[in-house]
Design an enzyme around this catalytic site. Structure first.
Site, PDB file in Angstrom:
ATOM      1  CE  LYS A  22       6.372  -8.437  27.007  1.00  0.00           C
ATOM      2  NZ  LYS A  22       5.362  -8.249  27.921  1.00  0.00           N
ATOM      3  CD  GLU A  51       7.486 -11.544  17.436  1.00  0.00           C
ATOM      4  OE1 GLU A  51       7.158 -12.347  18.234  1.00  0.00           O
ATOM      5  OE2 GLU A  51       6.973 -10.591  17.505  1.00  0.00           O
ATOM      6  NE  ARG A  53       2.518  -2.015  30.850  1.00  0.00           N
ATOM      7  CZ  ARG A  53       2.260  -1.298  29.840  1.00  0.00           C
ATOM      8  NH1 ARG A  53       1.403  -0.342  29.874  1.00  0.00           N
ATOM      9  NH2 ARG A  53       2.993  -1.436  28.725  1.00  0.00           N
TER      10      ARG A  53
END
Lengths: 163, 551
Positions: free
Chosen positions: B132, B216, B308
């Protein structure tokens, strides 16, 4: 024969008699009901009562009964008349496993002094972690499981002696 | 569907897509993939751990192979075992589904190295997006907006604490290898940081086999809006519009919908274009999802890219008419994407509810045990799709895997219609034996703010913080049904469950005379008795709380 169904709030006394092939006389807590009932599949019945048609799905596990009725699931336990009441001994024990799962980590050992709300054991079920914390201050006298062990719901994980 | 013109590749004239596909998953998604393969005339190979040996996905597959030990690491996460099965069964391709190994680049790479087609993006893309941290940097370069945070690789706790303090609270700890909410923690105070860090890291390690995390800034009250994309192996990328997945509990999505009530055509086009840009920047192929957070000022920020198939892909299928799983297979086989962006439009509104085995009275703990019945008791499922890996007769729900029992998807003309349809469908979903979140879902759908489309990722903490099901008294009707059931069940003449041993209760081979095995079956005479006027009150009586007037 009288049967008692307990939904956890109150017991209901029920007597049921088959009057005709598909007609049943059911007495619930003293009140008589005439019901016309048919099974459409195993555990699935539809019945007519007070001029309305209802459907229900019923399943059982030991003395436990599950009834799906009008969009709600009701769980009851069945007791034949005279059968003794069984108390759930482990229900609410803060040191018992609240769910089946795996012990990720035991954070204390026998002899440790712990404070209220201190983390004792990390459990994991379905990839979700739950922490077992001390319900009171005391000393750990016994630890019943180790890291990686599988536990069943209600298993006593450890013993604490209050100080 | 009149204006949707898609020229499907002619599978007959071209080379066959694949002869045989291994499905490296379990549950409803394994079932979904197996059925897509069947439609495309592709043989399927299933794998199963010990506790899944009688599961639906095994029954559907052409071949199945045991993996033994039910622990995920020993079964559905075990690359060596799965590759061994793929070799032995001589498959052409492997579909990873979602979860488990679906975003594991090592697995994808191994598939390719061993000569199998991995049904998903190239391993390098999974690597780039799976990390990420790297993903965020790529997005910045592609001019896709991101949130501030710490995306370094440091492991030192004191250093991370310092970085966290710099970003400020509340902040999010996220698994670098994360997805689906696993290994995520929100931290409100500096002193809670360390504990959350170790817990998130351990959960990430357990779920993905990778305990790395990053930090974050935590956005207040955003919506979660994601864009479905499809890309072929020839550089073409399109998007299939948005899904709003704001209704989440502990970062786990529970209700998803499309279109989002927050988007208009302008914002939709902007977010769609950003998603396509993000996908093209990394050379994306196959089906994927770009997740964004959308704030109340209509600013959106890249959250992550899921390389996915998503759990919630079915709502996109409903409104676009595109079968995403079949397209995954076609694209993996190298076929060109023959759908053009301008041919797509959103038709109506679709909604998904995830039905979980969990105890709403005990902090939503996952529930395990015997599910005795799992029955969507609706005859003509118009606009209703029930994706599950469980049979109607129920089965054991184990502690080893995700507690999702089913995905219920509805599609109707408007949001109001589909919400109403969903409540009705949930009202007819009989799950007996273990607790589920069905009542919880109904309450959410009935909430005024949900009805008004005022959804955000804080919806649950805001309106359902200390929610507990109202303890209702057992109605007389339920006791009537139960007592009759027990009488019949205990009558010795009925050998077996309720005297049913033949599958067809109306079989002409059964005589309907006397107090015999047939006397409780629904015969013609009864059908007559309960027809006509009795039907109206019957419909009302099954849904007293959510009658259409209440919606």
């Amino acid at each position: 024969m009288e049967t008692e169904y307990d939904d956890g709030k109150e017991p209901h006394k029920v007597e049921v008699r088959r009057q005709e092939e598909d007609v049943f006389l059911v007495k619930i807590d003293g009140q008589e009901h005439e019901v016309q009932a048919e099974f459409v599949a195993p555990g699935r019945l539809q019945f007519r009562w007070q001029n309305r048609l209802y459907k229900a799905v019923v399943a059982q596990e030991g003395d436990d009964r599950f009834v799906f009725f009008q969009g709600q699931v009701y769980k009851l336990s069945k007791r034949e008349e005279g059968a003794p009441q069984v108390e759930a001994a482990v229900a609410g024990d803060p040191l018992a496993a609240p769910m089946p799962g795996r012990v990720v980590k035991v954070l204390v050992k026998a002899g440790d002094v712990v404070e209220t709300a201190q983390d004792l054991v990390i459990l994991e079920a379905m990839k979700m972690e739950t922490r077992i914390t001390a319900p009171f201050a005391g000393m750990v006298v016994d630890v019943n499981f180790g890291d990686g062990d599988q536990v069943n719901q209600g298993d006593k994980l450890l013993e604490i002696e209050a100080t | 569907m009149s204006s949707l013109e898609i020229r499907f590749p002619d599978e007959k004239s071209s080379e066959k897509l694949f002869d045989k596909v291994l499905i490296a998953n379990r549950g409803e998604i394994a079932v979904r993939i197996a059925e897509a393969c069947q439609e495309l005339d592709i043989a399927t190979v299933a794998i199963y751990s010990e506790v899944d040996r009688r599961a639906l996905h095994i029954q559907l597959a052409d071949e199945s192979y045991p993996l033994g030990n039910p622990l995920p690491q020993e079964s559905y996460l075990n690359i060596d075992k799965i590759i061994k099965v793929a070799k032995r069964s001589e498959v052409d391709a492997i579909h990873p589904g979602y979860g488990f190994l679906s975003e594991n680049a090592k697995f994808a790479r191994r598939c390719v190295e061993e000569g199998f087609v991995f049904i998903g993006p190239p391993p390098d893309v999974i690597d780039a997006m799976g990390d990420k941290i790297q993903a965020k940097e790529l997005m910045i370069n592609a001019n896709v907006p991101v949130l501030p945070g710490y995306t370094g690789y440091a492991k030192n706790i004191a250093f991370l604490q310092k970085k966290a303090n710099e970003i400020g609270y509340p902040l999010m700890i996220k698994a670098a290898a994360g997805g689906g909410g696993k290994g995520m923690r929100i931290v409100y105070r500096s002193r809670d940081f360390r504990k959350a860090l170790s817990s998130a890291s351990r959960e990430a390690n357990s779920a993905f086999g990778d305990g790395r995390i990053f930090l974050e800034k935590y956005l207040e009250d955003p919506r979660h809006v994601e864009i479905q994309i499809l890309g072929d192996n020839h550089g073409k990328v399109i998007h299939l519009f948005e899904r709003e997945c704001s209704i989440q509990r502990r970062f786990q999505k529970i209700i998803e919908e499309t279109p989002s009530p927050a988007l208009d055509d302008g914002l939709r086009a902007k977010m769609g274009a950003a998603a396509v840009r993000a996908a093209k920047a990394v050379g994306y192929q196959n089906a994927g999802t770009v997740e964004f957070l959308l704030d109340s000022d209509r600013n959106f920020y890249f959250l992550e890219m899921n390389t996915r198939l998503q759990v919630e892909h079915a709502i996109t299928e409903a409104i676009t008419g595109i079968d995403i799983v079949k397209w995954q297979i076609r694209l993996a086989a190298g076929q060109p994407l023959t759908i053009n962006q301008e041919d797509l439009f959103q038709r109506g509104h679709a909604l998904e509810c995830r039905i979980y085995a969990e105890d709403c009275t005990k902090e939503f703990r996952p529930a395990a045990g015997r599910l005795h019945r799992f029955l969507l008791n609706i005859v003509n499922k118009i606009g209703i799709r029930n994706d599950t890996g469980l049979s109607e007769e129920g089965e054991d729900v184990s502690i080893f895997y995700d507690p999702m029992l089913a995905k219920l998807i509805v599609h109707d003309a408007t949001r109001e219609d589909s919400v109403r349809k969903m409540v009705w469908a949930l009202q007819n979903y009989a799950a007996l034996g273990i607790p589920t979140n069905i009542d919880y879902l109904k309450e959410i759908l009935s909430h005024e703010e949900f009805r008004n489309g005022n959804t955000s990722t804080h919806f649950i903490p805001k309106y359902f913080k200390n929610w507990a099901p109202t303890a209702e008294h057992t109605p007389v009707g339920a006791l009537l049904a139960l007592s009759i059931y027990d009488l019949v069940e205990s009558t010795p003449i009925y050998n077996g469950v309720n005297g049913f041993s033949e599958p067809d209760p109306h079989s002409p081979w059964k005589s309907a005379t006397g107090f015999g095995r047939d006397s409780l079956r629904l015969g013609k005479s009864v059908v007559t008795k309960i027809s006509g006027a009795a039907r109206k009150p019957f419909r009302r009586s099954t849904a007293p709380k959510e009658s259409p007037a209440d919606l």
